[in-house]
Design a protein around this motif. Sequence first.
Motif, short mmCIF file in Angstrom:
data_model
loop_
_atom_site.label_atom_id
_atom_site.label_comp_id
_atom_site.label_asym_id
_atom_site.label_seq_id
_atom_site.Cartn_x
_atom_site.Cartn_y
_atom_site.Cartn_z
N LEU A 1 -53.00 23.96 -35.15
CA LEU A 1 -52.83 25.31 -34.61
C LEU A 1 -51.43 25.50 -34.05
CD1 LEU A 1 -56.23 25.62 -32.70
CD2 LEU A 1 -55.61 26.78 -34.83
N LEU A 2 -50.91 24.47 -33.39
CA LEU A 2 -49.56 24.56 -32.84
C LEU A 2 -48.53 24.71 -33.94
CD1 LEU A 2 -49.71 21.83 -30.02
CD2 LEU A 2 -49.77 24.31 -29.75
N HIS A 3 -48.67 23.94 -35.02
CA HIS A 3 -47.71 24.03 -36.12
C HIS A 3 -47.77 25.38 -36.82
CE1 HIS A 3 -45.98 20.05 -35.98
NE2 HIS A 3 -47.17 19.47 -35.99
N VAL A 4 -48.96 25.93 -37.00
CA VAL A 4 -49.08 27.26 -37.60
C VAL A 4 -48.37 28.30 -36.74
CG1 VAL A 4 -50.70 29.11 -38.16
CG2 VAL A 4 -51.20 26.78 -38.86
N SER A 5 -48.55 28.21 -35.43
CA SER A 5 -47.90 29.15 -34.52
C SER A 5 -46.38 29.00 -34.57
CB SER A 5 -48.39 28.94 -33.09
OG SER A 5 -49.78 29.14 -32.99
N LYS A 6 -45.90 27.76 -34.65
CA LYS A 6 -44.45 27.52 -34.73
C LYS A 6 -43.85 28.09 -36.00
CE LYS A 6 -44.80 23.21 -32.06
NZ LYS A 6 -44.70 21.72 -32.14
N ILE A 7 -44.51 27.85 -37.13
CA ILE A 7 -43.99 28.35 -38.41
C ILE A 7 -44.04 29.87 -38.45
CG2 ILE A 7 -44.31 28.32 -40.91
CD1 ILE A 7 -45.54 25.51 -40.58
N ALA A 8 -45.14 30.46 -37.96
CA ALA A 8 -45.25 31.92 -37.93
C ALA A 8 -44.18 32.53 -37.03
CB ALA A 8 -46.64 32.33 -37.45
N ARG A 9 -43.82 31.85 -35.95
CA ARG A 9 -42.74 32.33 -35.08
C ARG A 9 -41.42 32.40 -35.83
NH1 ARG A 9 -38.78 29.46 -33.03
NH2 ARG A 9 -37.59 30.29 -31.27
N VAL A 10 -41.12 31.38 -36.62
CA VAL A 10 -39.88 31.36 -37.39
C VAL A 10 -39.88 32.48 -38.43
CG1 VAL A 10 -38.47 30.01 -38.99
CG2 VAL A 10 -39.53 28.89 -37.02
N LEU A 11 -41.01 32.69 -39.08
CA LEU A 11 -41.08 33.68 -40.16
C LEU A 11 -40.91 35.10 -39.65
CD1 LEU A 11 -43.99 32.29 -42.39
CD2 LEU A 11 -41.54 31.90 -42.60
N ARG A 12 -41.29 35.38 -38.42
CA ARG A 12 -41.18 36.74 -37.90
C ARG A 12 -39.74 37.10 -37.54
NH1 ARG A 12 -41.53 38.86 -32.78
NH2 ARG A 12 -43.27 40.19 -33.45
N GLN A 13 -38.83 36.14 -37.52
CA GLN A 13 -37.44 36.39 -37.17
C GLN A 13 -36.60 36.64 -38.41
OE1 GLN A 13 -36.34 32.84 -35.04
NE2 GLN A 13 -37.23 33.54 -33.11
N PRO A 14 -35.71 37.62 -38.39
CA PRO A 14 -34.77 37.79 -39.51
C PRO A 14 -33.94 36.52 -39.69
CG PRO A 14 -34.70 39.68 -38.02
CD PRO A 14 -35.52 38.63 -37.33
N SER A 15 -33.76 36.14 -40.94
CA SER A 15 -33.02 34.91 -41.27
C SER A 15 -33.70 33.68 -40.70
CB SER A 15 -31.57 34.97 -40.77
OG SER A 15 -30.90 36.10 -41.27
N GLY A 16 -35.02 33.76 -40.50
CA GLY A 16 -35.74 32.62 -39.97
C GLY A 16 -36.09 31.62 -41.06
N ASN A 17 -35.50 30.43 -40.98
CA ASN A 17 -35.74 29.36 -41.95
C ASN A 17 -36.26 28.13 -41.21
OD1 ASN A 17 -34.43 30.84 -44.25
ND2 ASN A 17 -32.63 30.60 -42.93
N ALA A 18 -37.04 27.32 -41.90
CA ALA A 18 -37.67 26.16 -41.25
C ALA A 18 -37.44 24.90 -42.06
CB ALA A 18 -39.17 26.40 -41.06
N LEU A 19 -37.16 23.81 -41.36
CA LEU A 19 -37.09 22.48 -41.95
C LEU A 19 -38.24 21.69 -41.36
CD1 LEU A 19 -35.76 20.23 -43.59
CD2 LEU A 19 -34.23 19.80 -41.64
N LEU A 20 -39.24 21.40 -42.18
CA LEU A 20 -40.45 20.73 -41.74
C LEU A 20 -40.37 19.25 -42.12
CD1 LEU A 20 -42.95 23.48 -42.96
CD2 LEU A 20 -41.75 23.33 -40.77
N LEU A 21 -40.28 18.39 -41.13
CA LEU A 21 -40.06 16.97 -41.37
C LEU A 21 -41.34 16.19 -41.09
CD1 LEU A 21 -36.55 16.54 -39.68
CD2 LEU A 21 -37.08 16.92 -42.09
N GLY A 22 -41.74 15.38 -42.04
CA GLY A 22 -42.93 14.55 -41.89
C GLY A 22 -43.23 13.85 -43.19
N VAL A 23 -44.15 12.93 -43.15
CA VAL A 23 -44.52 12.18 -44.34
C VAL A 23 -45.54 12.99 -45.14
CG1 VAL A 23 -44.04 9.97 -43.26
CG2 VAL A 23 -46.33 10.96 -43.07
#
Length: 464
Positions: free
Chosen positions: A244-266
């Motif tokens: 749930l926390l990760h979904v909220s974090k990604i959705a926060r980035v997407l709502r911002q103009p020029s919002g890009n995400a680098l998701l690091l993990g295995v």
Amino acid sequence: MHNHQLKFYANGLMTVVGTTERLWKLERLLMLSLLLPVVLLEVVETKSLLDFIAISTQLTTLICQIFSTILRNFLIPFDDDVQKHTEGMVKATVDIYSVILDFLRPTPTKPHYVFNMRDISKVFQGLLMIDKRRVTTGVGLGRVWVHEINRVFGDRLISTEDQVWLRDTIQEKMEKFTDLRHEEMFTEKPEIIMSDFMIIGADQRVYEEVSNMTELQNIVEEYLGEYNAESKQPMELVMFKDALLHVSKIARVLRQPSGNALLLGVGGSGRQSLTKLATFISAFKLYQIEIAKGYGMNEWRENLKECLLYAGVGNKPIVFLFNDVQIINESMLEDINGVLNSGDVPNIYAPEDLDAIAAACKADCVKKRIPPTKLNLFAQYLIRVKSNIHVCLCMSPLGDAFRGRLRKFPSICNCCTIDWFMEWPDEALQSVAARFMSSSDLKIDADVEAKLCVYFQYIHQSIE
């Protein structure tokens, strides 16, 4: 760089500050100052270094002035108790950034610990998403500020030691520059989660703090059910707390103009699945390439162009989801680096594409009262692309390949909000086990089932 050159640049900056052209000259001067290698410090006069200390002080003052003006004007409709914290929060943010540069340095195991001025702007970009109906007190603003600091700086930290250090630093700077105190802000609700999707189907989404974790889980699971009903590839996800926390974090980035995400993990950590869900929650189009036999750079360029035209000519938001296992040529990352940095990929458009771009962006030039030249039309197109496209990169931080790519393509780190996917905690593994146990209908006692879930968690962790 010789001593007389250092004096020239330092004195030049002191002359420039106060003019209307100070910003771009300041940037050039600072870039020139970075050319000074550490090995030459011993041959530089102490007086010259003192000049550059003065430069650093003036730069900090200038940054505080810029962001204070932005935040102060935004908070005008808010209550006085909210507005009075403007100056203190700006100074605290800049001070935290300066301390982070000294303490959290990149290492071979932490190559993504790279911070720049964009990170400060991301903090205030998050603060500018709040609504006066939701944030009515200084404590409320302080909680949002702490949340944004953690999203920008804290989500990339990979060790408990670094996370504890950042938490203590935030508390120290907050109490130094504002009259807010940690006890009054976090005694009742120690955790802060912000989202804009708590009201399903709302015409205007409001960025607000989530007050109830159970309510958040129910809403996200409802979105997941809708996604599975519409998708040809439904996802069987267990929405435990970390997910749930990760979904909220990604959705926060997407709502911002020029919002890009680098998701690091295995692999298997849920980066792609949670991005798909966050994209669906944001009501954006999802775009992924499909690697098949014979897929090469020509096909890649066509796919990338299709995505860019959708964002620019169509002027619609789109999420470009890309995984490092799809990299068949390092030139693909060079193209992504260009999209992240400027929104452009050289020599990708055919003449008919340029005609479509000109037709779509002519209205933008007319609206801004600038001549519709080819250069201006394409510049407006790039503004659209940068605003609408959201690149989500899923990469593994293991091995030398990741470090080399960050070094060769710096925009992957500099232009993205980083979210580090930790190992799933015990609660998450037990939730997954409980979900599959309940769906299997094994007809066993509840206490036995609970013990089996703990045992499955132990087996999973013991073979990692």
